[in-house]
Scaffold this motif. Structure first.
Motif, PDB file in Angstrom:
ATOM      1  N   THR A 201     -26.063   8.652 -11.306  1.00 29.94           N
ATOM      2  CA  THR A 201     -26.730   7.679 -12.288  1.00 29.94           C
ATOM      3  C   THR A 201     -27.957   8.337 -12.865  1.00 29.94           C
ATOM      4  N   ALA A 202     -28.751   7.678 -13.817  1.00 33.13           N
ATOM      5  CA  ALA A 202     -29.785   8.531 -14.400  1.00 33.13           C
ATOM      6  C   ALA A 202     -30.748   7.177 -14.815  1.00 33.13           C
ATOM      7  N   SER A 203     -31.934   7.586 -15.466  1.00 36.09           N
ATOM      8  CA  SER A 203     -32.902   6.397 -15.808  1.00 36.09           C
ATOM      9  C   SER A 203     -32.326   6.258 -17.212  1.00 36.09           C
ATOM     10  N   PRO A 204     -32.551   4.639 -17.557  1.00 40.29           N
ATOM     11  CA  PRO A 204     -31.880   4.360 -19.218  1.00 40.29           C
ATOM     12  C   PRO A 204     -32.478   5.423 -20.062  1.00 40.29           C
ATOM     13  N   ASP A 205     -34.052   5.532 -20.187  1.00 39.35           N
ATOM     14  CA  ASP A 205     -34.467   6.523 -20.936  1.00 39.35           C
ATOM     15  C   ASP A 205     -33.773   7.966 -21.128  1.00 39.35           C
ATOM     16  N   ARG A 206     -33.572   8.502 -20.064  1.00 35.33           N
ATOM     17  CA  ARG A 206     -33.053   9.722 -19.872  1.00 35.33           C
ATOM     18  C   ARG A 206     -31.515   9.580 -20.528  1.00 35.33           C
ATOM     19  N   LEU A 207     -31.033   8.787 -20.311  1.00 34.64           N
ATOM     20  CA  LEU A 207     -29.644   8.734 -20.736  1.00 34.64           C
ATOM     21  C   LEU A 207     -29.491   8.620 -22.393  1.00 34.64           C
ATOM     22  N   VAL A 208     -30.496   7.559 -22.848  1.00 39.78           N
ATOM     23  CA  VAL A 208     -30.448   7.401 -24.324  1.00 39.78           C
ATOM     24  C   VAL A 208     -30.655   8.642 -24.990  1.00 39.78           C
ATOM     25  N   SER A 209     -31.557   9.382 -24.549  1.00 38.78           N
ATOM     26  CA  SER A 209     -32.433  10.777 -24.982  1.00 38.78           C
ATOM     27  C   SER A 209     -30.877  11.706 -25.262  1.00 38.78           C
ATOM     28  N   ILE A 210     -30.500  11.708 -24.016  1.00 42.40           N
ATOM     29  CA  ILE A 210     -29.315  12.692 -23.983  1.00 42.40           C
ATOM     30  C   ILE A 210     -27.837  12.263 -24.844  1.00 42.40           C
ATOM     31  N   ARG A 211     -27.813  10.798 -24.803  1.00 43.34           N
ATOM     32  CA  ARG A 211     -26.604  10.658 -25.840  1.00 43.34           C
ATOM     33  C   ARG A 211     -26.923  10.676 -27.383  1.00 43.34           C
ATOM     34  N   ARG A 212     -28.333  10.345 -27.640  1.00 45.57           N
ATOM     35  CA  ARG A 212     -28.832  10.470 -29.023  1.00 45.57           C
ATOM     36  C   ARG A 212     -28.818  11.872 -29.546  1.00 45.57           C
ATOM     37  N   SER A 213     -28.934  12.896 -28.745  1.00 43.42           N
ATOM     38  CA  SER A 213     -28.821  14.376 -28.866  1.00 43.42           C
ATOM     39  C   SER A 213     -27.424  14.730 -29.059  1.00 43.42           C
ATOM     40  N   ARG A 214     -26.574  14.223 -28.431  1.00 40.07           N
ATOM     41  CA  ARG A 214     -25.012  14.465 -28.451  1.00 40.07           C
ATOM     42  C   ARG A 214     -24.512  13.876 -29.809  1.00 40.07           C
ATOM     43  N   LEU A 215     -24.865  12.696 -30.225  1.00 38.12           N
ATOM     44  CA  LEU A 215     -24.520  12.415 -31.285  1.00 38.12           C
ATOM     45  C   LEU A 215     -24.912  12.980 -32.538  1.00 38.12           C
ATOM     46  N   ILE A 216     -26.187  13.465 -32.430  1.00 38.44           N
ATOM     47  CA  ILE A 216     -26.842  14.131 -33.594  1.00 38.44           C
ATOM     48  C   ILE A 216     -26.251  15.623 -33.478  1.00 38.44           C
ATOM     49  N   SER A 217     -25.826  16.264 -32.407  1.00 41.28           N
ATOM     50  CA  SER A 217     -25.209  17.427 -32.562  1.00 41.28           C
ATOM     51  C   SER A 217     -23.590  17.517 -32.909  1.00 41.28           C
ATOM     52  N   MET A 218     -23.151  16.161 -33.017  1.00 37.68           N
ATOM     53  CA  MET A 218     -21.535  16.017 -33.487  1.00 37.68           C
ATOM     54  C   MET A 218     -21.674  15.270 -34.952  1.00 37.68           C
ATOM     55  N   ASN A 219     -22.864  15.293 -35.690  1.00 37.98           N
ATOM     56  CA  ASN A 219     -23.244  14.517 -36.896  1.00 37.98           C
ATOM     57  C   ASN A 219     -22.631  13.191 -36.944  1.00 37.98           C
ATOM     58  N   GLN A 220     -22.916  12.328 -35.772  1.00 35.69           N
ATOM     59  CA  GLN A 220     -22.352  11.014 -35.813  1.00 35.69           C
ATOM     60  C   GLN A 220     -23.485  10.093 -36.020  1.00 35.69           C
TER      61      GLN A 220
END
Length: 288
Positions: A201-220
């Motif tokens: 598991t991870a903190s919500p803030d950390r997960l949101v940050s990682i996921r957002r960066s992931r979407l940006i890198s994929m141009n989504q």
């Protein structure tokens, strides 16, 4: 060493040099100001006197700190004398450990070059574990999941795959299964008896940050439920309830590196294996 000089570290080995690389890396991280400036030179597979003489010449020309794992006495003498002549500090990395082992075990070391890297049964065991782990990434091939040593579960972006690969490199067959909102966990996972199942598991803030960066890198699109704060908190709560239901241990990876997460999992696995051994020997622990 003059402050303007670039620091050099020389790793001299009669094998691949991987042992020295690991030691040097582990030591350098303790020196934040210097670790990025250090230039590391690996002199591997040095097994002949002429090779060693050439290595010593090159080291003397550059200067620096010398770490070595040479076991052949003739080669050691060439290296040690050459470094002494050039007034360079030298560290026999394995000597204290080998001496301690010899004293404790009452046995003389074999002193064969590269012995720790022989392609023995342990090597092939790690390869087998790696194949299993890659085949069982992200919930694949659930039909033989019970053959795993460890199964990691968790919501998206909780480092399941890299942690699995790290554990596989340690010889443990590691599968990972995602916990996906709206989908029930596969019954094969809930029915597991043999593997150690660990929730990440991870903190919500950390997960949101990682996921957002992931979407940006994929141009989504970054405005989706995948990165919605409330939705992520709900995912994590569902995952925690699932782990609590099955008494699966949970590790928070928020502030942990992959290595630290893997170390915590290894501790859980080793403790579990020790308990199993004791049970097989008929020892159930102290009676109340």
């Amino acid at each position: 060493m003059p402050k303007t000089a670039r620091p050099h570290i020389h790793l001299v080995s009669d094998a691949t040099g991987e042992t020295l690389k690991s030691v040097a890396k582990a030591a350098l991280v303790q020196f934040q100001k210097s670790q990025e400036e250090v230039e590391t030179h690996t002199w591997a597979l040095v097994r002949k006197p002429l090779q060693m003489e050439r290595v010593v010449e090159a080291i003397a020309a550059m200067g620096g700190l010398v770490l070595f794992t040479i076991v052949d006495q003739e080669l050691r003498e060439i290296l040690v004398k050459g470094c002494a002549k050039a007034k360079l500090p030298i560290v026999p990395v394995l000597d204290p450990v080998i001496m301690a082992f010899g004293k404790y075990l009452g046995e003389k070391a074999v002193n064969l070059p590269g012995r720790q890297h022989e392609m023995d049964a342990e090597y092939f065991h790690r390869i087998d574990a790696m194949h299993f782990t890659i085949a069982h990434d992200d919930g694949q091939h659930l039909e033989d999941l019970d053959k795993a040593d460890i199964v990691l579960v968790g919501v998206s972006r909780t480092s399941k795959t890299p942690t699995s690969i790290y554990l596989a490199n340690r010889g443990l067959k590691t599968a990972n299964v995602p916990i996906v909102p709206g989908l029930i966990i596969p019954p094969e996972v809930e029915a597991l008896k043999n593997p150690l199942v660990v929730g990440l598991t991870a903190s919500p803030d950390r997960l949101v940050s990682i996921r957002r960066s992931r979407l940006i890198s994929m141009n989504q699109n970054t405005e989706t439920a995948y990165v919605d704060d409330d939705r992520v908190k709900e995912e994590l709560m569902i995952a925690r309830k699932l782990c609590a239901k099955h008494n699966w241990p949970i590790i928070d990876v928020t502030r942990r590196s992959i290595e630290e997460t893997a170390a915590a999992i290894l501790n859980l696995h080793n403790r579990r294996e020790e308990q199993r051994k004791q049970q097989n020997l008929g020892f159930d622990g102290p009676k109340e």
